[in-house]
Write an enzyme that holds these catalytic residues in place. Structure first.
Site, PDB file in Angstrom:
ATOM      1  N   GLU A 141       0.838  -1.205   0.000  1.00  0.00           N
ATOM      2  CA  GLU A 141       0.000   0.000   0.000  1.00  0.00           C
ATOM      3  C   GLU A 141       0.875   1.258   0.000  1.00  0.00           C
ATOM      4  O   GLU A 141       0.574   2.239  -0.673  1.00  0.00           O
ATOM      5  CB  GLU A 141      -0.900   0.017   1.246  1.00  0.00           C
ATOM      6  CG  GLU A 141      -2.025  -1.002   1.219  1.00  0.00           C
ATOM      7  CD  GLU A 141      -3.207  -0.544   0.381  1.00  0.00           C
ATOM      8  OE1 GLU A 141      -3.065  -0.513  -0.870  1.00  0.00           O
ATOM      9  OE2 GLU A 141      -4.252  -0.243   0.951  1.00  0.00           O
ATOM     10  N   THR A 194      -6.481   7.086  -4.383  1.00  0.00           N
ATOM     11  CA  THR A 194      -6.107   7.313  -2.991  1.00  0.00           C
ATOM     12  C   THR A 194      -4.977   8.342  -2.870  1.00  0.00           C
ATOM     13  O   THR A 194      -5.027   9.229  -2.007  1.00  0.00           O
ATOM     14  CB  THR A 194      -5.680   5.982  -2.341  1.00  0.00           C
ATOM     15  OG1 THR A 194      -6.796   5.094  -2.400  1.00  0.00           O
ATOM     16  CG2 THR A 194      -5.278   6.154  -0.888  1.00  0.00           C
TER      17      THR A 194
END
Ligand code: HSE
Length: 319
Positions: A141, A194
């Site tokens: 991530e 994101t």
């Protein structure tokens, strides 16, 4: 069993896992709270090779935008982190079938990273604990989403409602959510990445705002533990992050209002958006009614919006 294919020795045995969508932040818990959902989910298949990570197939919604380069792909980065941590002497061939399109706010990259770490750990004989597996997925991530955050990968791997107590040292707690907690996902037809959504998050907050968030965050944990659905509804409050991101999602506030007027416990921005999450009490309300009302709001404004009426989930599983 190994059979030589070209110059590489590969296993005939494919392992298949489902890696579910997750919702993160859940009001006051930016980068801390996460919840596993029952659906949608990605399917990841892998088999052992002699060395290296190869992605031989990527399919499903949004797969055109997903890199096959193993240094840029979440599944591969997470799998590689597990192999490295376990000192594995083999590689993996991976096939990825996306069920969660990228840029949705329901942990698309988190499902890829979680699934990649989970499948690699199975191949390593389950050497890593769930928490160590989560840490490997969080590394992916960090590489792909513009910041280290484990609030999607933790519930994806561990299931339930998760709390990242600390990043350094890393510690995650998982709580089983109340059985009557129903979830409606509404995904308007726009993409919010994101990395972009994280850029608008305030860098500093006042003590007053911090106090407000902590009060709600601690109450939400208590409500999850005790199954107090009304308190869950009152505690999913965020005066810091969602207001800063609201402009990224057309009709967000209107959709939340529509959900509330149809009996929701609470309705809020899912993760970094654009997904809108609604919690409702399954014992007294119908999730389809809420989903249809949000869909209609978007249709009336000329926008498509996909919805899922789903439940809290138990995390990655081998199929
Ligand atoms: N906590 C992260 C964020 C989740 O809100 O940026 C991203 O899905």
């Amino acid at each position: 069993m190994y059979a030589p294919i070209g110059c590489m020795k590969m296993s005939d045995e494919w392992i298949k896992v489902a890696a579910p969508a997750t919702t993160s932040n859940i009001g006051p818990g930016f980068d801390i709270f996460g919840l596993a959902l029952h659906e949608p989910y990605d399917i990841i298949e892998g088999r052992k090779t002699e060395h290296g990570i190869v992605i031989s197939e990527v399919s499903g919604p949004g797969s055109d935008s997903i890199p096959k380069d193993p240094t840029k792909n979440s599944v591969a980065i997470a799998a590689q982190a597990v192999l490295g941590r376990c000192g594995a002497d083999f590689g993996i061939e991976l096939k990825i079938r996306k069920g969660i399109r990228p840029g949705s706010g329901i942990g698309s990259s988190g499902a890829s990273a979680g699934g990649g770490a989970f499948i690699a750990n199975i191949m390593c004989g389950g050497k890593l604990s769930k928490q160590e597996t989560v840490l490997c997925a969080a590394h992916a991530e960090d590489v792909t989403s513009g910041g280290l955050h484990a609030d999607n990968v933790a519930p994806c791997i561990m299931g339930g409602f998760t709390i990242i107590r600390s990043y350094e040292p890393f510690e995650v707690i998982s709580i089983e959510p109340p059985k009557d907690l129903g979830v409606v996902l509404a995904l308007p037809d726009i993409i919010v990445y994101t990395a972009d959504s994280r850029k608008v998050v305030p860098r500093e907050v006042s003590i007053k705002d911090m106090t407000y968030q902590i009060g709600n965050a601690t109450a939400l944990v208590h409500a999850m533990e005790t199954g107090d659905l009304a308190l869950i509804g009152r505690s999913v409050k965020d005066i810091i992050v969602e207001p800063a991101r609201a402009h990224l999602v057309p009709y967000l506030k209107e959709a939340e209002k529509v959900a509330m007027s149809h009996g929701a416990l609470t309705s809020f921005l899912g993760g970094s958006g654009p997904c809108i999450i609604t919690f409702y009490d399954k014992s007294t309300h119908n999730g389809d009614v809420i989903a249809n009302a949000i869909k209609e709001l978007y249709a009336n404004n000329g926008m498509k919006c996909d919805t899922w009426v789903t439940n809290c989930g138990t995390g990655c599983k081998r199929l």
